[in-house]
Enzyme design. Structure first.
Site, PDB file in Angstrom:
ATOM      1  N   THR A 267       4.323   0.909   9.967  1.00 19.97           N
ATOM      2  CA  THR A 267       4.054  -0.439   9.446  1.00 19.97           C
ATOM      3  C   THR A 267       5.250  -0.985   8.668  1.00 19.97           C
ATOM      4  O   THR A 267       5.597  -2.149   8.795  1.00 19.97           O
ATOM      5  CB  THR A 267       2.862  -0.373   8.480  1.00 19.97           C
ATOM      6  OG1 THR A 267       2.997   0.826   7.725  1.00 19.97           O
ATOM      7  CG2 THR A 267       1.553  -0.376   9.215  1.00 19.97           C
ATOM      8  N   PHE A 391      -2.721  -6.009   4.163  1.00 19.80           N
ATOM      9  CA  PHE A 391      -2.939  -4.659   3.653  1.00 19.80           C
ATOM     10  C   PHE A 391      -4.412  -4.246   3.675  1.00 19.80           C
ATOM     11  O   PHE A 391      -4.792  -3.273   3.018  1.00 19.80           O
ATOM     12  CB  PHE A 391      -2.349  -4.522   2.249  1.00 19.80           C
ATOM     13  CG  PHE A 391      -0.838  -4.511   2.253  1.00 19.80           C
ATOM     14  CD1 PHE A 391      -0.134  -3.399   2.687  1.00 19.80           C
ATOM     15  CD2 PHE A 391      -0.114  -5.622   1.865  1.00 19.80           C
ATOM     16  CE1 PHE A 391       1.263  -3.377   2.717  1.00 19.80           C
ATOM     17  CE2 PHE A 391       1.282  -5.623   1.893  1.00 19.80           C
ATOM     18  CZ  PHE A 391       1.969  -4.490   2.321  1.00 19.80           C
ATOM     19  N   CYS A 398      -4.884  -0.792   1.781  1.00 14.08           N
ATOM     20  CA  CYS A 398      -3.746   0.131   1.866  1.00 14.08           C
ATOM     21  C   CYS A 398      -3.410   0.758   0.515  1.00 14.08           C
ATOM     22  O   CYS A 398      -3.143   0.061  -0.462  1.00 14.08           O
ATOM     23  CB  CYS A 398      -2.531  -0.629   2.362  1.00 14.08           C
ATOM     24  SG  CYS A 398      -1.105   0.429   2.526  1.00 14.08           S
TER      25      CYS A 398
HETATM   26  C1  HEM Z   1       4.081  -2.892   5.339  1.00 17.41           C
HETATM   27  C2  HEM Z   1       3.557  -1.721   5.267  1.00 17.41           C
HETATM   28  C3  HEM Z   1       2.094  -1.412   5.398  1.00 17.41           C
HETATM   29  C4  HEM Z   1       1.074  -2.157   5.908  1.00 17.41           C
HETATM   30  C5  HEM Z   1       1.169  -3.575   6.520  1.00 17.41           C
HETATM   31  C6  HEM Z   1      -0.134  -1.386   5.787  1.00 17.41           C
HETATM   32  C7  HEM Z   1      -1.393  -1.854   6.178  1.00 17.41           C
HETATM   33  C8  HEM Z   1      -2.558  -1.129   5.978  1.00 17.41           C
HETATM   34  C9  HEM Z   1      -3.872  -1.617   6.327  1.00 17.41           C
HETATM   35  C10 HEM Z   1      -4.182  -2.953   6.987  1.00 17.41           C
HETATM   36  C11 HEM Z   1      -4.759  -0.671   5.978  1.00 17.41           C
HETATM   37  C12 HEM Z   1      -6.277  -0.737   6.173  1.00 17.41           C
HETATM   38  C13 HEM Z   1      -6.654  -0.144   7.483  1.00 17.41           C
HETATM   39  C14 HEM Z   1      -8.133  -0.220   7.796  1.00 17.41           C
HETATM   40  O1  HEM Z   1      -8.899  -0.892   7.118  1.00 17.41           O
HETATM   41  O2  HEM Z   1      -8.503   0.408   8.791  1.00 17.41           O
HETATM   42  C15 HEM Z   1      -4.004   0.424   5.442  1.00 17.41           C
HETATM   43  C16 HEM Z   1      -4.570   1.597   4.976  1.00 17.41           C
HETATM   44  C17 HEM Z   1      -3.830   2.672   4.565  1.00 17.41           C
HETATM   45  N1  HEM Z   1      -2.459   2.717   4.386  1.00 17.41           N
HETATM   46 FE1  HEM Z   1      -1.158   1.249   4.694  1.00 17.41          FE
HETATM   47  N2  HEM Z   1       0.165  -0.191   5.224  1.00 17.41           N
HETATM   48  C18 HEM Z   1       1.515  -0.158   4.967  1.00 17.41           C
HETATM   49  C19 HEM Z   1       2.248   0.854   4.381  1.00 17.41           C
HETATM   50  C20 HEM Z   1       1.703   2.057   4.005  1.00 17.41           C
HETATM   51  C21 HEM Z   1       2.446   3.131   3.401  1.00 17.41           C
HETATM   52  C22 HEM Z   1       3.938   3.092   3.064  1.00 17.41           C
HETATM   53  C23 HEM Z   1       1.563   4.158   3.215  1.00 17.41           C
HETATM   54  C24 HEM Z   1       1.802   5.497   2.609  1.00 17.41           C
HETATM   55  C25 HEM Z   1       2.723   5.755   1.785  1.00 17.41           C
HETATM   56  C26 HEM Z   1       0.272   3.716   3.689  1.00 17.41           C
HETATM   57  C27 HEM Z   1      -0.884   4.471   3.665  1.00 17.41           C
HETATM   58  C28 HEM Z   1      -2.139   3.975   3.976  1.00 17.41           C
HETATM   59  C29 HEM Z   1      -3.351   4.768   3.855  1.00 17.41           C
HETATM   60  C30 HEM Z   1      -3.432   6.210   3.405  1.00 17.41           C
HETATM   61  C31 HEM Z   1      -4.422   3.942   4.213  1.00 17.41           C
HETATM   62  C32 HEM Z   1      -5.901   4.302   4.205  1.00 17.41           C
HETATM   63  C33 HEM Z   1      -6.457   3.971   2.856  1.00 17.41           C
HETATM   64  C34 HEM Z   1      -7.926   4.275   2.744  1.00 17.41           C
HETATM   65  O3  HEM Z   1      -8.697   3.906   3.639  1.00 17.41           O
HETATM   66  O4  HEM Z   1      -8.279   4.865   1.746  1.00 17.41           O
HETATM   67  N3  HEM Z   1       0.405   2.443   4.161  1.00 17.41           N
HETATM   68  N4  HEM Z   1      -2.662   0.112   5.440  1.00 17.41           N
END
Ligand code: HEM
Ligand SMILES: Cc1cc2nc3c(=O)[nH]c(=O)nc-3n(C[C@H](O)[C@H](O)[C@H](O)COP(=O)(O)OP(=O)(O)OC[C@H]3O[C@@H](n4cnc5c(N)ncnc54)[C@H](O)[C@@H]3O)c2cc1C
Ligand SMILES: Cc1cc2nc3c(=O)[nH]c(=O)nc-3n(C[C@H](O)[C@H](O)[C@H](O)COP(=O)(O)O)c2cc1C
Length: 1036
Positions: A267, A391, A398
């Site tokens: 991402t 996010f 996120c």
């Molecule tokens: C521009 C960068 C990023 C975007 C656009 C992004 C976007 C998202 C989105 C939309 C979700 C929700 C997904 C869902 O509802 O199914 C999510 C969840 C998550 N993201 Fe990101 N993310 C980014 C960067 C990161 C980074 C750098 C990490 C780790 C260091 C990360 C770790 C996670 C994790 C672990 C979840 C699950 C959280 C949970 O459900 O408890 N993401 N992200």
């Protein structure tokens, strides 16, 4: 009663499986959204999916008291790899809550701040690598993926992938992409199908095992060599839930690690790549961002939160390209009624489609435009709730957002601080590659170091000197340097630049040729800077946008000596030569010294002649005072042809295929032949309604044969072109004269005055010589220019002229690409375009034979299955149907000017069929006779459907009086007024001189009538309207 949710027709058993392409799932949903609107249903086997995309609906489903994340589709399959790690866990699973509690503090402000040195470590590796790649092609996504993968691994587990030190990306990335893609495909199949695909399934689990092994190795290594670093891994190994005292199991730690590696780098690298793309496409934003980082000598942790503009750039990038393009929710209650009266059930998967949410015209002004400013000065803070969701949502949003933000701010700031950036292909249009996330595909840049400009320039010159020393014919050691910079979309300015460079040694100069954009911040002081550029709708060419923005930032350019030649066309009355004039003014304001007055070439006049004269003057001026003023010399006629690649105006052309080529209209006394072509686009390319297709043609065989005959050459005669300076011809290897004449040069451009003079000198027959001299003087305009006589036409008339073939080649400009409006919509077929072509084949104005248009005849002669070099080009930002389908459209066309509007109407018809509300569309269409009433049957059907109201007039129909579209517009002025008051957008397409000018005059008259004002005021009002409600596309 609840309202039915629109749904495409289902297929027995499989439902809507065929309506989506699993490899382009998100794009398929976006296309369906354009057809069905803010909500639609899809059925995959037994599963129900509801896709929502308007702010109103999404705001409703983001209410966490009523809705929760659903682990479905590809994410559910991804559990095969990620188990109950944070991203793939159900909210109800104990491990989600446990890990959430333990890991939240690891993403708190201090923890992220502590990661800055590691982030800087990897970002510096990228900068060093790019320093080494100075001027070479850089694959942006590849490099940024290396950066984000290495960053997340180093910050989270103190593990180094060392991606910048290997040519191939780490095997982990390949395995991860395979697992993501296959998880997506598996979710589109029945589980029985998956089980039966034994080999694929085995391979899939092997790839997962590869991912797991890497994570397990890292944990093992840490357990064997413990340390007290406060990274994620230690938090996972040692962290306890403060309430229950529970810890994460080793299996769950492995799942979390995999989750971070996957979620944490794809991402973010997408975000960084898209951000660079948008900055490059919008040079003013690039200037502002660069100016912001330039305020700081060094990028430190505390600098980051001061970078407000870059912060806005990142937010705006994620608005346009949410790299996680959606998320899935489900209702907590059995039945819920959404706004609009749509009822959904608990089992339904609700896909929140971010691409469309972020373009909802109710929230966003000019939704397709990249405007970081909208996120500044409270703009972001005052957005309605749930309008910007890249996010995700609520507690399942996120966790890595602060990590991604810090890393992104740092990376963009460092890149802009160190480099000037340039597209490798300035006409590159965004193509999206999708796994679970999206990224730009095929996006390549060149970077030039900003700090070391002087050193690298000197290096360049040295390298050139070496090459020249080796050159056989010319001793160039004493040549003085000259920088030639061009801005060019369709190749004429580039061709002028190369001609100038190839002749420069004859006048004592060794010239380098490059784009204007490559010279941002590095205009040399020790040599003349020659600029050759055009304007497009009063705007810079694709490869000159950054340069203009740079000059607008008011740099100090004392000591720069420059000369400008502008290419333009007088049909663009208001913006004729706008950009060359503007650059001239800006350079003067910046302290530059003009070597020569601005030269003007009018593509509708003696274009090449004007360039020739200006070029002569330029060299005269440069040699003033050197005692070498009159050395135009014999040398100039003794041609030495020159080196490098074919010139396509910097466009990267790929191969498409002709699927169909049929006649719409057979030529008769009043109408030319008109053809309809269906072309399968090169792989990976797609388009928007209203875009163009750029075509690289070959010359008509008849003209090539005339040249061969005049020079007494056989088709298979092989020549080798050698050169000491740059050129568009292929050099050093043997090539047939036939190939050179068909594929590299324009053969039918009018001969210039200067060239007539040269031919006269070479005439052996005195009478012919005399006639030619007269032709080059007072008869030039009437007998040559107006009749568009080519060099070949003149040579055939004056056989005693002893021009050699090499000299002839030297006089010819390089072959230009031609553009054609796409006459279809991607909602019909996103991979195939149709074109509507007037075949130009009329008695030549010169009186010698036929004038055979190069590209139209090339296209006309293509057969089904033929290959064609082509590329999609975006049209003027406003020349597309409005995002809000309810906005009325008034389309005005003549002849093949119908082309883009067929696409517009086809789009609205498709939307209507799918049950969407569309605003009124009126087509004013001027034809010569019933014969060229193009696409009448289709238009008639679409009109019966209610997609368009047809207003057609004929100018040469025997049975009716002669009438043009403007006559009809005037007659309908009350309706035009009503449509305008209802927010209509107006579009005109056709020839600038004919339809463009007369429609404009008619609108001015209508405005005068409505407003009771004079012509001047009415013109001003029209100009204001033209900012966003009236767009013109012309075919000159
Ligand atoms: C521009 C960068 C990023 C975007 C656009 C992004 C976007 C998202 C989105 C939309 C979700 C929700 C997904 C869902 O509802 O199914 C999510 C969840 C998550 N993201 Fe990101 N993310 C980014 C960067 C990161 C980074 C750098 C990490 C780790 C260091 C990360 C770790 C996670 C994790 C672990 C979840 C699950 C959280 C949970 O459900 O408890 N993401 N992200
Ligand atoms: C944005 C855009 C969209 C376009 N869309 C379309 C489209 O949808 N359909 C379409 O058909 N065209 C379209 N065109 C025009 C198209 O690009 C070409 O210009 C057109 O097909 C002619 O190209 P050609 O190579 O066949 O002719 P060329 O070989 O380039 O010949 C054209 C030149 O010859 C001159 N000429 C014309 N008649 C004579 C004559 N009798 N004797 C001597 N010289 C003559 C003209 O002045 C012109 O300069 C579009 C152009 C633009 C810029
Ligand atoms: C869509 C379009 C818009 C144009 N707009 C302008 C303009 O605003 N002012 C102008 O002087 N010429 C304009 N022209 C003419 C071009 O500048 C001219 O053809 C020039 O030779 C193109 O140079 P290039 O082939 O190097 O791109 C336009 C041409 C096209 C096709």
């Amino acid at each position: 009663m609840s309202k039915p949710i629109p749904q495409p027709q289902e297929t027995f058993l499989i439902g809507n499986v065929k309506d989506v392409d699993p490899d382009f799932f998100v794009e398929s949903l976006q296309r369906l959204q354009e057809l069905y609107g803010e909500i639609f249903r899809l059925t995959f086997f037994k599963d129900n999916v509801i896709v929502v995309s308007s702010h109103e609906l999404i705001n409703f489903v983001c209410d966490e008291s009523k809705f929760d994340k659903k682990v479905a589709a590809a994410i559910s399959e991804l559990r095969n790899a990620g188990g109950d790690g944070l991203f793939t866990a159900h909210t109800s699973e104990p491990n989600w809550k446990l890990a959430h509690k333990i890991l939240m503090p690891a993403f708190g402000p201090q923890a992220i701040r502590d990661m800055f040195p590691s982030m800087m470590d990897i970002a510096s590796q990228l900068i060093l690598r790019w320093e080494r790649f100075h001027g070479e092609e850089i694959d942006v996504c590849d490099n940024l993926t290396r950066l984000t993968l290495d960053t997340i691994a180093l910050c989270s587990f103190n593990y180094r992938f060392n991606s910048f030190y290997h040519s191939k990306m780490h095997r982990f990335v390949e395995a991860m992409i395979n697992v993501l893609m296959e998880s997506g495909r598996r979710s589109q199949r029945l589980s029985l199908q998956n089980t039966l695909m034994v080999t694929t399934t085995r391979w899939y689990y092997n790839e997962i095992a590869h991912l797991h092994n890497l994570c397990d190795e890292i944990v093992k290594e840490r357990r064997e060599n413990p340390n007290d670093v406060k990274d994620l891994l230690n938090r996972m190994i040692h962290g306890k839930d403060p309430d229950s005292g529970y810890q994460l199991s080793d299996e769950n730690i492995r799942y979390q690690m995999l989750t971070f590696l996957v979620a944490g780098h794809e991402t973010t690298s997408g975000l960084l790549s898209f951000a660079l793309y948008y900055l490059l496409k919008n040079p003013h934003t690039l200037q502002k961002a660069q100016a912001e980082v330039d305020q700081y000598d060094e990028i430190k942790i505390d600098t980051l939160n001061k970078l407000k503009y870059i912060d806005a750039v990142l937010k705006e990038t994620l608005r346009l390209q949410p790299t996680a393009p959606g998320f899935i929710l489900q209702s907590k209650e059995d039945r819920v009624v959404l706004p609009g009266g749509y009822e959904i059930r608990k089992d339904d998967s609700i896909i929140v489609l971010l691409h469309k949410l972020h373009r909802d015209p109710k929230i966003w002004d000019q939704p397709e435009e990249f405007i970081p400013e909208r996120m500044l000065n409270g703009g972001y803070e005052n957005l309605p709730a749930n309008a910007w969701k890249p996010f995700g949502n609520g507690q399942r949003g996120c966790i890595g957002r602060p990590f991604a933000w810090q890393e992104s701010l740092l990376t963009i700031a460092l890149i802009l601080k160190h480099f000037n950036l340039e597209f490798v292909d300035p006409s590159y249009n965004l193509r999206i590659k999708q796994t679970l996330t999206i990224k730009p595909e095929g996006f390549k840049i060149r970077v030039r170091s900003r700090q070391q400009i002087d050193i690298s320039l000197r290096k360049d010159v040295k390298q050139l000197e070496n090459t020249f020393e080796k050159a056989k014919s010319n001793d160039t050691r004493n040549l003085r340097p000259m920088a030639i910079l061009f801005g060019s979309n369709s190749g004429s300015c580039q061709s002028f630049a190369e001609t100038l460079a190839s002749e420069a040694p004859l006048y004592g100069y060794n010239a380098t040729v490059s784009t204007l954009d490559s010279a941002v911040g590095s205009l040399p002081l020790d040599q003349p800077v020659i600029i050759i550029t055009a304007s497009y709708e009063g705007k810079p060419c694709e490869n000159a946008k950054q340069f203009v923005a740079y000059l607008e930032s008011k740099p100090k350019l004392e000591g720069v000596n420059y000369g400008i030649f502008g290419a333009g066309h007088h049909d663009w009355v208001k913006t004729y030569q706008k950009i060359p004039l503007y650059i001239d003014q800006l350079l003067e304001n910046a302290g530059g010294q003009r070597i020569i007055e601005l030269g003007e070439g009018d593509a509708g006049g003696d274009f090449y002649g004007a360039f020739e004269s200006w070029k002569e003057n330029l060299f005269q001026m440069l040699r003033k005072g050197t005692g070498e003023e009159n050395v135009i010399s014999e040398e100039k006629l003794s041609i030495e042809v020159v080196n490098s690649k074919r010139n396509f105006g910097q466009i990267t052309m790929d191969i498409g295929f002709v699927l169909e080529n049929k006649i719409l209209v057979q030529a008769n006394e009043i109408v030319p032949t008109i053809r309809h072509l269906e072309i399968k686009l090169p792989k990976g390319q797609t388009y928007h309604t209203g875009d163009y297709l750029a075509i690289l043609p070959s010359n008509p065989i008849e003209i090539v044969y005339r040249v061969l005959k005049r020079f007494n050459l056989a088709t298979d005669t092989q020549i080798r072109i050698l050169s000491s300076t740059s050129t568009f011809f292929p050099t050093n290897n043997p090539i047939s004269v036939f190939d050179i004449l068909s594929g590299y040069v324009e053969l039918s451009q009018p001969i210039s005055k200067k060239q007539v003079e040269i031919l006269a000198i070479l005439c052996k027959n005195e009478k012919e010589q005399e006639q030619l001299l007269r032709l080059g003087e007072n008869l030039y305009e009437t007998e040559v220019l107006n009749k568009r006589a080519s060099i070949l036409d003149v040579l055939e008339l004056y056989p005693s002229c002893e021009l050699s073939f090499a000299q002839y080649l030297r006089m010819l400009p390089s072959l230009r690409v031609r553009q054609y409006s796409i006459s279809s919509t991607p909602l019909w077929n996103a991979e195939v375009v149709t074109l509507t072509i007037d075949i130009l084949n009329t008695p030549a104005l010169s009186g010698v034979g036929q004038h055979i248009g190069v590209a139209s005849n090339y296209l006309g002669n293509l057969k089904e299955g033929d290959r064609i070099s082509c590329a999609v080009r975006t049209s003027n930002a406003r020349f597309h149907p409005p995002e809000d389908t309810k906005i009325p459209m008034v389309l005005i066309a003549a002849g093949t000017g119908i082309a883009p509007f067929r696409g517009f109407i086809q789009e609205r018809a498709a939307q209507l069929v799918c049950g969407r509300k569309v605003g009124p569309t009126v087509l004013y269409y001027g034809c010569r006779s019933q014969d060229d009433n193009l696409y009448f049957d289709e238009l008639d059907q679409w009109s019966k459907l209610g997609a368009v109201k047809l207003r057609i007039v004929f100018s040469r129909q025997a049975t009716s009086e002669k009438r043009y579209v403007q006559d009809l517009l005037w007659e309908d002025r009350d309706e035009i007024k009503n449509l305008y008051c209802n927010g209509a957008r107006f579009y005109t397409c056709g020839s600038a001189r004919k339809v463009g000018a007369s429609v404009k005059t008619c609108f001015i008259k209508i405005i005068q009538d409505v407003k009771q004002c004079d012509e001047e005021e009415a013109s001003k009002i029209l100009e204001e309207i033209s900012q966003d409600r009236y767009s013109v596309d012309v075919f000159t």
